[in-house]
Design an enzyme around this catalytic site. Sequence first.
Site, mmCIF file in Angstrom:
data_model
loop_
_atom_site.group_PDB
_atom_site.id
_atom_site.type_symbol
_atom_site.label_atom_id
_atom_site.label_comp_id
_atom_site.label_asym_id
_atom_site.label_seq_id
_atom_site.Cartn_x
_atom_site.Cartn_y
_atom_site.Cartn_z
ATOM 1 N N PRO A 80 0.823 -1.222 0.000
ATOM 2 C CG PRO A 80 -0.966 -1.618 1.439
ATOM 3 C CD PRO A 80 0.333 -2.212 0.965
ATOM 4 C CB CYS A 81 1.707 3.351 -2.608
ATOM 5 S SG CYS A 81 0.244 3.413 -3.689
ATOM 6 C CD GLN A 82 -3.339 3.604 0.385
ATOM 7 O OE1 GLN A 82 -2.279 3.049 0.678
ATOM 8 N NE2 GLN A 82 -4.461 2.940 0.157
ATOM 9 C CG PHE A 84 5.495 6.220 -0.398
ATOM 10 C CD1 PHE A 84 6.433 6.695 0.491
ATOM 11 C CD2 PHE A 84 5.332 4.846 -0.504
ATOM 12 C CE1 PHE A 84 7.192 5.835 1.251
ATOM 13 C CE2 PHE A 84 6.087 3.983 0.247
ATOM 14 C CZ PHE A 84 7.017 4.473 1.132
ATOM 15 C CG ASN A 120 4.846 2.209 -3.565
ATOM 16 O OD1 ASN A 120 4.226 3.247 -3.471
ATOM 17 N ND2 ASN A 120 4.852 1.281 -2.625
#
Length: 593
Positions: A80-82, A84, A120
């Site tokens: 999960p990349c929220q 960044f 990502n």
Amino acid sequence: MFKILDLFCGAGGFSYGIELNKNFKTVVALDFNKSAKDTFTNNFKNVKVICDDITSEHVKSKIISLSKSEGVNMVIGGPPCQGFSLKGKKAGLEDSRNFLFLEYFNIVKEIKPEVFIIENVKALINSCNGYFIDQIIKKFKEIGYFINYGVMDSSKFGVPQIRERTIIIGSLSKKLSLPKELGKKKITVREAISDLEFLNSAEGNFILDYKINPKSSYQKIMRKNSLNLYNHISTKHSELALKKLSFIPAEGDKSSLPMNLRGKQKFHTTWSRLIWDKPSPTIDTRFDTPSNGRNSHPILNRAITPREAARLQSFPDTFIFYGNKTEICKQIGNAVPPLMAKCIADSLISQYNFEKVESDFIKIYNEDAYVYIEKLKKDNIRPNHIITDPPYNISTDNNFDTLRKPRVGLKFGDWDTNFNLYGWIPKYIEILDKNGSIIIFCSYRFISYIIEVLEKNNAVVKDVIKWKKTNPMPRNIDRRYVQDTEFAVWAVKKSSKWVFNRKIDSKYLRAEFQSSVVSGKEKTLHPTQKSLKILEEIIEIHTNEGDLIIDPFMGSGTTGVAAKKLKRKFLGIEIENEYYKLAKDRIFKENKE
């Protein structure tokens, strides 16, 4: 065959795209979301899919055990990349979701696959001043991986969408390159979705689907003609939303409206339409909301349907998404575009399929010298000498534009254009034996630059060697000197006891060698082939029998032919397959080992 564990698998875009290359097969997958798990399970019939929390020790143990039993040798996934992303305010260290990288890392550490890939957001590279990317590289290097990373824009890999993503690739055996851009015309929104039925808001002939949950009455599929076209279902917009959309011109946005209609009371946020003849902007998880950005239909008064969004992500119509509307939008918006994933898979296979020939004295590799140096370092290869003729970067379309009738210039090939002339030198100097020497053929234009790089990297330049050609190529003799000389810079390691075999019958040796331009039976298709006579003389003077010579830019293999003839060991690297095969044939032509 690469057998894949797909972590944070979502709907399965990453796996689907990679499996478009027959050398890859996903065998185990994990995601926390049940709807995503349903989608993955129904599109990948033979994959063992786990729906659970990766932070659970029990779940991790199960994944590792199952992966080992299935022979997993590749791990992929996009943690999960929220934290960044821009929408996550680039929270970096403050966002616990970013530390799911550690869970990914720990599983890779236990399984030790040959390859892993992390996908990502672009912001990952610069997040927290590079802290995260530095930590990722450091941790994976500590467990034996070569790491490479960069940003890929999906629109340059056959996807009708501009989507920039960070891709991190690790390998136990070599430093792998990211795929090269396709160089083709970008696919547009028109090409992707214009053939789909033009639905208005809330339109579609629906039938019930009971494949996932027999008790569900909202799992809907649209029937188009005699076929079921899944997920092409138009959102039912409010009357206010429909009115606002009606104000937006075809392919336009709110900025094209009169000023009295642009205010926040009328159009809060962006309200924009897709443009037919351009790739789509990034598809996110809220593409069904007109106020979310440029994701409304180019001409119809509605947001795009899940099927249209899926096509813009490069999913085929046969790939079906399950769950309610919100869950389906999340699955599509979070997915890795399959065609971008396919390009990654194709690139990996091409790099693992490089050819090689190895014997006791001769080893040659169809590899990229800039990448293969990592393998040489890992294997602790310590050459006694480096003798090489790298590209000169002298190709031109027209060298004679001052003539009344211009002649075509020198055009050796793509390999002689935009070549990094000096970047390879420091790493190869690093592996050179303490008493080693290096000889680099070069154009007169670059002698001073090469000397500067050598002297900054623990080398002492001893001389510039000259190859004088007794029959040089003629030029415009009324305007220029005949180009009858090529050069090579000779350097040795600092404080070394270098080799210099002066012939007994010679009082002294000049740094000058003479021969004709390569011709006759010796001439090959390689346009910058060096004289075998010159290489034999240089090798006799600067090396001893049994020494190991490395040529990172082997070309036609002349250095290897001379080394073998003079009983030196040889390791050659050549990225161009055509020239690699030529060198192999020349080196192993006689007395095959």
